[in-house]
Write a protein that holds these residues in place. Structure first.
Motif, mmCIF file in Angstrom:
data_model
loop_
_atom_site.group_PDB
_atom_site.id
_atom_site.type_symbol
_atom_site.label_atom_id
_atom_site.label_comp_id
_atom_site.label_asym_id
_atom_site.label_seq_id
_atom_site.Cartn_x
_atom_site.Cartn_y
_atom_site.Cartn_z
ATOM 1 N N HIS A 182 -55.869 12.973 -11.113
ATOM 2 C CA HIS A 182 -56.823 13.677 -11.979
ATOM 3 C C HIS A 182 -57.350 14.939 -11.290
ATOM 4 O O HIS A 182 -57.544 15.976 -11.941
ATOM 5 C CB HIS A 182 -57.984 12.746 -12.333
ATOM 6 C CG HIS A 182 -57.616 11.641 -13.276
ATOM 7 N ND1 HIS A 182 -57.285 11.868 -14.590
ATOM 8 C CD2 HIS A 182 -57.519 10.305 -13.098
ATOM 9 C CE1 HIS A 182 -57.006 10.720 -15.188
ATOM 10 N NE2 HIS A 182 -57.135 9.748 -14.296
ATOM 11 N N ILE A 183 -57.610 14.841 -9.980
ATOM 12 C CA ILE A 183 -58.093 16.010 -9.233
ATOM 13 C C ILE A 183 -57.047 17.122 -9.261
ATOM 14 O O ILE A 183 -57.380 18.307 -9.439
ATOM 15 C CB ILE A 183 -58.427 15.608 -7.786
ATOM 16 C CG1 ILE A 183 -59.630 14.672 -7.763
ATOM 17 C CG2 ILE A 183 -58.702 16.842 -6.935
ATOM 18 C CD1 ILE A 183 -59.895 14.047 -6.407
ATOM 19 N N ALA A 184 -55.773 16.749 -9.091
ATOM 20 C CA ALA A 184 -54.709 17.751 -9.115
ATOM 21 C C ALA A 184 -54.662 18.467 -10.464
ATOM 22 O O ALA A 184 -54.526 19.697 -10.530
ATOM 23 C CB ALA A 184 -53.372 17.078 -8.816
ATOM 24 N N VAL A 185 -54.784 17.698 -11.551
ATOM 25 C CA VAL A 185 -54.782 18.305 -12.884
ATOM 26 C C VAL A 185 -55.981 19.239 -13.038
ATOM 27 O O VAL A 185 -55.865 20.347 -13.590
ATOM 28 C CB VAL A 185 -54.799 17.213 -13.962
ATOM 29 C CG1 VAL A 185 -54.987 17.822 -15.343
ATOM 30 C CG2 VAL A 185 -53.498 16.411 -13.931
ATOM 31 N N ALA A 186 -57.147 18.810 -12.539
ATOM 32 C CA ALA A 186 -58.343 19.642 -12.642
ATOM 33 C C ALA A 186 -58.182 20.954 -11.883
ATOM 34 O O ALA A 186 -58.585 22.017 -12.360
ATOM 35 C CB ALA A 186 -59.553 18.873 -12.130
ATOM 36 N N LEU A 187 -57.593 20.884 -10.691
ATOM 37 C CA LEU A 187 -57.369 22.107 -9.919
ATOM 38 C C LEU A 187 -56.386 23.039 -10.634
ATOM 39 O O LEU A 187 -56.555 24.266 -10.632
ATOM 40 C CB LEU A 187 -56.842 21.760 -8.527
ATOM 41 C CG LEU A 187 -57.846 21.079 -7.583
ATOM 42 C CD1 LEU A 187 -57.146 20.657 -6.290
ATOM 43 C CD2 LEU A 187 -59.019 22.003 -7.276
ATOM 44 N N GLU A 188 -55.360 22.459 -11.251
ATOM 45 C CA GLU A 188 -54.419 23.274 -12.012
ATOM 46 C C GLU A 188 -55.113 23.943 -13.197
ATOM 47 O O GLU A 188 -54.900 25.127 -13.478
ATOM 48 C CB GLU A 188 -53.267 22.400 -12.508
ATOM 49 C CG GLU A 188 -52.262 22.033 -11.442
ATOM 50 C CD GLU A 188 -51.438 23.228 -11.013
ATOM 51 O OE1 GLU A 188 -50.707 23.785 -11.843
ATOM 52 O OE2 GLU A 188 -51.559 23.620 -9.840
ATOM 53 N N LEU A 189 -55.961 23.170 -13.905
ATOM 54 C CA LEU A 189 -56.679 23.740 -15.042
ATOM 55 C C LEU A 189 -57.632 24.841 -14.592
ATOM 56 O O LEU A 189 -57.776 25.871 -15.261
ATOM 57 C CB LEU A 189 -57.447 22.636 -15.776
ATOM 58 C CG LEU A 189 -56.600 21.609 -16.534
ATOM 59 C CD1 LEU A 189 -57.482 20.523 -17.112
ATOM 60 C CD2 LEU A 189 -55.807 22.283 -17.644
ATOM 61 N N ALA A 190 -58.307 24.603 -13.456
ATOM 62 C CA ALA A 190 -59.227 25.617 -12.942
ATOM 63 C C ALA A 190 -58.479 26.894 -12.580
ATOM 64 O O ALA A 190 -58.957 28.004 -12.853
ATOM 65 C CB ALA A 190 -59.970 25.064 -11.732
ATOM 66 N N GLN A 191 -57.288 26.740 -11.967
ATOM 67 C CA GLN A 191 -56.506 27.924 -11.611
ATOM 68 C C GLN A 191 -56.034 28.654 -12.864
ATOM 69 O O GLN A 191 -56.092 29.888 -12.933
ATOM 70 C CB GLN A 191 -55.301 27.526 -10.768
ATOM 71 C CG GLN A 191 -54.488 28.717 -10.277
ATOM 72 C CD GLN A 191 -53.205 28.297 -9.588
ATOM 73 O OE1 GLN A 191 -52.694 27.221 -9.840
ATOM 74 N NE2 GLN A 191 -52.695 29.143 -8.722
ATOM 75 N N ALA A 192 -55.573 27.896 -13.876
ATOM 76 C CA ALA A 192 -55.119 28.523 -15.114
ATOM 77 C C ALA A 192 -56.269 29.243 -15.809
ATOM 78 O O ALA A 192 -56.089 30.342 -16.367
ATOM 79 C CB ALA A 192 -54.514 27.470 -16.042
ATOM 80 N N ARG A 193 -57.446 28.633 -15.769
ATOM 81 C CA ARG A 193 -58.622 29.261 -16.383
ATOM 82 C C ARG A 193 -58.976 30.562 -15.674
ATOM 83 O O ARG A 193 -59.288 31.577 -16.312
ATOM 84 C CB ARG A 193 -59.796 28.282 -16.328
ATOM 85 C CG ARG A 193 -61.075 28.777 -16.974
ATOM 86 C CD ARG A 193 -62.091 27.637 -17.020
ATOM 87 N NE ARG A 193 -63.344 28.066 -17.588
ATOM 88 C CZ ARG A 193 -64.371 28.522 -16.890
ATOM 89 N NH1 ARG A 193 -64.267 28.608 -15.572
ATOM 90 N NH2 ARG A 193 -65.488 28.890 -17.480
ATOM 91 N N ALA A 194 -58.925 30.543 -14.332
ATOM 92 C CA ALA A 194 -59.227 31.760 -13.572
ATOM 93 C C ALA A 194 -58.199 32.852 -13.859
ATOM 94 O O ALA A 194 -58.552 34.035 -14.001
ATOM 95 C CB ALA A 194 -59.272 31.438 -12.088
ATOM 96 N N GLU A 195 -56.919 32.456 -13.951
ATOM 97 C CA GLU A 195 -55.880 33.444 -14.254
ATOM 98 C C GLU A 195 -56.082 34.043 -15.643
ATOM 99 O O GLU A 195 -55.901 35.246 -15.857
ATOM 100 C CB GLU A 195 -54.503 32.790 -14.150
ATOM 101 C CG GLU A 195 -54.098 32.441 -12.722
ATOM 102 C CD GLU A 195 -52.781 31.695 -12.673
ATOM 103 O OE1 GLU A 195 -52.262 31.327 -13.750
ATOM 104 O OE2 GLU A 195 -52.271 31.467 -11.559
ATOM 105 N N ARG A 196 -56.469 33.196 -16.594
ATOM 106 C CA ARG A 196 -56.718 33.690 -17.952
ATOM 107 C C ARG A 196 -57.878 34.672 -17.958
ATOM 108 O O ARG A 196 -57.823 35.729 -18.624
ATOM 109 C CB ARG A 196 -57.007 32.512 -18.881
ATOM 110 C CG ARG A 196 -57.307 32.917 -20.321
ATOM 111 C CD ARG A 196 -57.480 31.688 -21.201
ATOM 112 N NE ARG A 196 -57.835 32.059 -22.557
ATOM 113 C CZ ARG A 196 -59.080 32.263 -22.976
ATOM 114 N NH1 ARG A 196 -60.082 32.105 -22.110
ATOM 115 N NH2 ARG A 196 -59.323 32.603 -24.222
ATOM 116 N N GLU A 197 -58.936 34.359 -17.226
ATOM 117 C CA GLU A 197 -60.072 35.268 -17.162
ATOM 118 C C GLU A 197 -59.682 36.588 -16.511
ATOM 119 O O GLU A 197 -60.115 37.670 -16.949
ATOM 120 C CB GLU A 197 -61.228 34.618 -16.404
ATOM 121 C CG GLU A 197 -61.872 33.464 -17.155
ATOM 122 C CD GLU A 197 -62.972 32.812 -16.351
ATOM 123 O OE1 GLU A 197 -63.135 33.158 -15.158
ATOM 124 O OE2 GLU A 197 -63.690 31.958 -16.922
#
Length: 570
Positions: A354-369
């Motif tokens: 779950h932590i790995a998925v969260a880190l991936e989502l956080a990175q994708a969110r930062a890239e989108r921003e």
């Protein structure tokens, strides 16, 4: 009426036997009632530590024993992991010191898990003696406690209060109690696992929420929460800065990873410490991409992979195939704490997923921003170029045309205004370069310009004034991180030389990108270079330029001062 003497004696014997048998029945019923009472007693609480003590107390009450204990076996069933005792006062326990780990008569029951009785412990061939301060004990009864057909631990009783040795009937009663205890322990373990599963899932949900919404210290947060939910005394996060080679690739040999975070009860391991992949648990976990349970970290783990007192360790690689950094979590418990089980490893590995998925989502969110910001900056850059600059340029042309019809004084002033407008246009063009999507300045939050501006500001105490800084061309857009480090060093050394030797009243730091070159110039109005001035710093600047295929010169302008020029290809 009288009975013959012989007949009367037979009747007395029959009555005596009847009374004795009645007493035996009463005693048996009493012991059965005691067994039922003990059974009820051990089903009143589902907390495993409390339940184990209740079992010992119930067994002592059932057989009227002075001392009792339960020894819980380690997962490998070779020694005792916990020892819960009843009947011994606190002072006696403190005098003894460490609790038994499974030697002597206790060890014999571990090696051969069958009921064992002894009328005199000291005379038993397996006896190993008592430590100093241990109370005297004579009779002994030990039986195994089975949970799902496997030995969970052993129940020990010593010294019946009536002084008699334990009997076969005592053994049968304790075996019956041990069977009930096994069921109760299994229920308690299931309850404990359900509680632990809820805690792990709650922690995973909390971490996913915090990581995806954004945090400045994600790895520190992960280490702190994993330490808490795992009831651990040591937790570390290890990162590899780049994507790892495939399993079996020889390029993995000699690679290293870094300790990003380390939390521990004692002195934590230093952040940034390097761990070799080859021959370490971290390297094994990364190569095999599976969690590892380590029973003896003091032997199997390196110093940086464990705490000073770590006795049980979980190594958890985060499954992040698209992430630039490979991450491994190390979670450890100290000596004296229950060792991690396969259940703990399974729960921790699930949480790590779950932590790995969260880190991936956080990175994708930062890239989108970042993409949204880049798009917005691109629009602004286009508007500036297509509208603002054209209007200002038209105004400058109009002023130039108007200057032809003015007297020389006014014409000179208008020419000055036109030059100011030209400088403004250059500034706007430079701003457009910085706003364009894909510039390194956007990715690094300001780029080399911000760094050089700060170096210039930091030079104020030594110079007595703030140097003038000028830029030309797409400095942030084309200067990468490696070249930016060289540029920063050049600017810092040059301004430091001016502060130490030039006695200047003004200095200009000019940075420009022209003809695929980065050119840095530092111009001052000081006393110039003397023959006695130390040149080690200037030699370093020349070496930097030549190592990058560039040039470095120092000249003295006709009006005085010093002109330093450092130029390298992009």
């Amino acid at each position: 009426m009288t009975f013959p003497s012989v007949a009367r004696l037979e009747l007395d014997e029959l009555l005596t036997q009847l009374v004795e048998r009645a007493q035996d029945v009463i005693a048996t019923q009493g012991r059965l009632r005691g067994l039922l009472r003990a059974t009820r007693m051990i089903t009143t609480d589902l907390r495993l530590p409390v339940l184990l003590r209740l079992i010992v107390e119930a067994a002592c009450e059932l057989l009227d024993a002075r001392y009792g204990a339960i020894g819980v076996l380690t997962p490998d069933r070779r020694r005792l992991e916990e020892f819960i005792h009843v009947g011994m006062d606190t002072d006696a326990a403190e005098r003894i010191g460490h609790l038994p780990t499974g030697h002597g008569l206790l060890g014999a029951l571990i090696d051969d898990p069958r009921p064992r009785r002894a009328e005199d412990i000291a005379r038993d061939p397996h006896a190993a003696g008592f430590p100093p301060g241990h109370p005297a004990m004579r009779t002994f009864l030990g039986v195994p406690i089975l949970v799902r057909g496997e030995v969970f631990g052993n129940l020990y009783l010593t010294d019946r209060r009536d002084g008699q040795p334990f009997t076969a009937e005592d053994e049968e009663l304790v075996l019956a109690l041990a069977a009930q205890a096994g069921v109760a322990i299994e229920n308690a373990r299931l309850f404990q696992e359900s509680q632990a599963r809820h805690q792990w899932m709650s922690t995973a949900a909390e971490l996913v929420g915090l990581l995806t919404t954004g945090t400045d210290t994600p790895l520190e947060l992960v280490a702190d929460r994993m330490c808490a939910v795992g009831e651990a005394q040591y937790c570390a996060v290890v990162t590899a800065s780049a994507a790892l080679p495939a399993h079996g690739d020889d390029s993995r040999a000699g690679r290293t990873v870094r300790l990003a975070v380390a939390l521990g009860a004692g002195e934590p391991n230093p952040t940034g410490a390097v761990i070799a992949e080859d021959g370490t648990l971290v390297g094994q976990a990364l190569a095999e991409q599976r969690p590892i349970l380590v029973d003896d970290p003091q032997l199997d783990a390196s110093d940086l992979e464990r705490g000073e007192d770590t006795a049980s360790l979980m190594v958890l690689p985060l499954p992040v195939p698209r992430h630039e950094r490979a991450i491994v979590l190390l979670v450890g418990r100290d000596q004296g704490r229950p060792a991690f089980t396969e259940f703990d490893l399974d729960m921790a590995a699930t949480c790590a997923g779950h932590i790995a998925v969260a880190l991936e989502l956080a990175q994708a969110r930062a890239e989108r921003e970042r993409l949204l910001v880049a798009d917005d900056r691109g629009r602004i850059a286009r508007d500036l170029h297509d509208h603002v600059i054209q209007r200002i340029f038209a105004i400058a042309l109009g002023l130039q045309d108007l200057a032809q019809y003015e007297n020389p004084t006014n014409a000179g002033r208008l020419a000055t205004y036109v030059e100011d407008i030209d400088a403004t246009i250059r500034d706007i063009r430079r701003t457009i370069f910085e706003l364009r999507p894909g510039s390194t300045g956007t990715a690094r939050g300001g780029g080399v310009r911000d760094t050089l501006d700060k170096i210039a500001a930091d030079a104020r105490p030594g110079l007595g004034f703030v140097p003038t800084v000028r830029y030309a061309g797409p400095v942030n857009s084309v200067v990468d991180a490696g070249l930016a480090e060289h540029a920063s060093a050049v600017a810092r050394e040059a301004l430091s030389n001016v502060a130490r030797h030039a006695r200047a009243s003004s200095v200009t730091l000019a940075v420009q990108v022209v003809d695929d070159q980065l050119i840095i110039e530092v111009i001052d109005d000081g006393v110039g270079m003397s023959e006695t001035t130390r040149r080690s710093g200037l030699d370093n600047l020349r070496t930097r330029a030549e190592s990058l295929g560039g040039t470095f010169t120092v000249t003295a302008p006709a009006g005085g001062g010093t002109h330093l020029r450092w130029a390298v290809p992009l």
